[in-house]
Design a protein around this motif. Structure first.
Motif, PDB file in Angstrom:
ATOM      1  N   ASP A   1     -21.715  34.739  57.921  1.00 60.28           N
ATOM      2  CA  ASP A   1     -20.957  33.668  57.267  1.00 60.28           C
ATOM      3  C   ASP A   1     -19.950  34.235  56.274  1.00 60.28           C
ATOM      4  O   ASP A   1     -18.792  33.812  56.241  1.00 60.28           O
ATOM      5  CB  ASP A   1     -21.897  32.696  56.548  1.00 60.28           C
TER       6      ASP A   1
ATOM      7  N   LEU B   1     -16.163  33.381  57.466  1.00 62.29           N
ATOM      8  CA  LEU B   1     -15.617  32.199  56.806  1.00 62.29           C
ATOM      9  C   LEU B   1     -14.750  32.592  55.636  1.00 62.29           C
ATOM     10  O   LEU B   1     -15.105  33.510  54.904  1.00 62.29           O
ATOM     11  CB  LEU B   1     -16.750  31.283  56.333  1.00 62.29           C
ATOM     12  N   PRO B   2     -13.664  31.992  55.366  1.00 62.67           N
ATOM     13  CA  PRO B   2     -13.070  30.882  56.118  1.00 62.67           C
ATOM     14  C   PRO B   2     -12.096  31.333  57.192  1.00 62.67           C
ATOM     15  O   PRO B   2     -11.648  30.525  57.987  1.00 62.67           O
ATOM     16  CB  PRO B   2     -12.331  30.099  55.031  1.00 62.67           C
ATOM     17  N   VAL B   3     -11.761  32.641  57.227  1.00 59.01           N
ATOM     18  CA  VAL B   3     -10.712  33.094  58.144  1.00 59.01           C
ATOM     19  C   VAL B   3     -11.167  34.321  58.919  1.00 59.01           C
ATOM     20  O   VAL B   3     -11.735  35.255  58.344  1.00 59.01           O
ATOM     21  CB  VAL B   3      -9.415  33.423  57.361  1.00 59.01           C
TER      22      VAL B   3
ATOM     23  N   HIS C   1      -4.332  35.064  61.663  1.00 61.55           N
ATOM     24  CA  HIS C   1      -5.469  34.654  60.841  1.00 61.55           C
ATOM     25  C   HIS C   1      -5.877  33.256  61.285  1.00 61.55           C
ATOM     26  O   HIS C   1      -5.093  32.311  61.151  1.00 61.55           O
ATOM     27  CB  HIS C   1      -5.098  34.672  59.360  1.00 61.55           C
TER      28      HIS C   1
ATOM     29  N   THR D   1      -8.541  30.080  61.135  1.00 64.44           N
ATOM     30  CA  THR D   1      -9.559  29.436  60.315  1.00 64.44           C
ATOM     31  C   THR D   1     -10.782  29.108  61.163  1.00 64.44           C
ATOM     32  O   THR D   1     -10.659  28.520  62.236  1.00 64.44           O
ATOM     33  CB  THR D   1      -9.011  28.133  59.687  1.00 64.44           C
ATOM     34  N   VAL D   2     -11.943  29.488  60.665  1.00 63.67           N
ATOM     35  CA  VAL D   2     -13.208  29.146  61.314  1.00 63.67           C
ATOM     36  C   VAL D   2     -13.732  27.911  60.591  1.00 63.67           C
ATOM     37  O   VAL D   2     -14.073  27.975  59.406  1.00 63.67           O
ATOM     38  CB  VAL D   2     -14.219  30.304  61.232  1.00 63.67           C
ATOM     39  N   GLN D   3     -13.765  26.785  61.285  1.00 65.29           N
ATOM     40  CA  GLN D   3     -14.138  25.513  60.670  1.00 65.29           C
ATOM     41  C   GLN D   3     -15.643  25.369  60.475  1.00 65.29           C
ATOM     42  O   GLN D   3     -16.085  24.758  59.510  1.00 65.29           O
ATOM     43  CB  GLN D   3     -13.635  24.351  61.532  1.00 65.29           C
ATOM     44  N   GLU D   4     -16.417  25.939  61.411  1.00 64.63           N
ATOM     45  CA  GLU D   4     -17.848  25.672  61.397  1.00 64.63           C
ATOM     46  C   GLU D   4     -18.596  26.791  62.119  1.00 64.63           C
ATOM     47  O   GLU D   4     -18.092  27.350  63.095  1.00 64.63           O
ATOM     48  CB  GLU D   4     -18.079  24.333  62.112  1.00 64.63           C
ATOM     49  N   THR D   5     -19.777  27.097  61.635  1.00 69.11           N
ATOM     50  CA  THR D   5     -20.662  28.034  62.322  1.00 69.11           C
ATOM     51  C   THR D   5     -22.015  27.366  62.509  1.00 69.11           C
ATOM     52  O   THR D   5     -22.344  26.404  61.796  1.00 69.11           O
ATOM     53  CB  THR D   5     -20.865  29.339  61.522  1.00 69.11           C
TER      54      THR D   5
ATOM     55  N   PHE E   1     -19.714  30.105  66.807  1.00 75.39           N
ATOM     56  CA  PHE E   1     -18.574  29.492  66.151  1.00 75.39           C
ATOM     57  C   PHE E   1     -17.465  29.339  67.179  1.00 75.39           C
ATOM     58  O   PHE E   1     -17.531  29.895  68.270  1.00 75.39           O
ATOM     59  CB  PHE E   1     -18.098  30.317  64.934  1.00 75.39           C
TER      60      PHE E   1
END
Length: 148
Positions: free
Chosen positions: A85, A89-91, A98, A100-104, A117
């Motif tokens: 995490d 997160l967040p990128v 780059h 963005t990873v919204q959710e894992t 993810f």
């Protein structure tokens, strides 16, 4: 355009920077050491001739070897979730992009950590390079510049 090889290299580099485990994108024949197995399920949606939307569902499986008593230390798996995490997160960076990873999400099944993810982004198709026109003449007339 982000190549699949660039995505695999970025994932591998991220995992190797934070964990002492080997990373596999294919089947692993040697399970005596801890390792990550990575699966990527890509989807593409065409927007127009040049742009398309990509969605990559990524699942990381962390397999640890059992101790002398044949047990897996679940605390190591939970620690791995926190480390992943913090790293993702967040990128997530792939080359000069780059994303963005919204959710894992994560779960432990049969003493194997399954961490997943999704990377959602727009990409461009490679296009042919054309030679640019130097001067445009309309109806045989050309535009006057200030120098003239």
């Amino acid at each position: 355009m982000i190549l699949s090889e660039d995505i695999r290299n970025a994932l591998s580099a991220l995992l190797k920077a934070h964990f002492p485990y080997t990373v596999y994108f294919t089947n692993n024949a040697d399970a005596k050491k801890g390792y990550f197995h990575v699966e990527i399920a890509p989807k593409k949606h065409t927007v127009d001739r040049v742009i398309y939307e990509r969605s990559l569902d990524i699942e990381l499986e962390l397999v640890l070897p059992p101790d002398a008593r044949g047990r897996i230390d679940r605390a190591k798996l939970y620690d791995a979730v926190d480390t992943l995490d913090a790293a993702l997160l967040p990128v997530f960076t792939i080359g000069d992009r780059h994303i963005t990873v919204q959710e894992t999400s994560s779960r432990i099944v049969d003493e194997v950590l399954h961490y997943s993810f999704t990377l959602d982004f727009a990409d461009a198709m490679p296009s042919e390079e054309f030679e640019l026109m130097e001067e445009l003449a309309i109806n045989g007339q050309r535009e006057h510049t200030e120098e003239e």
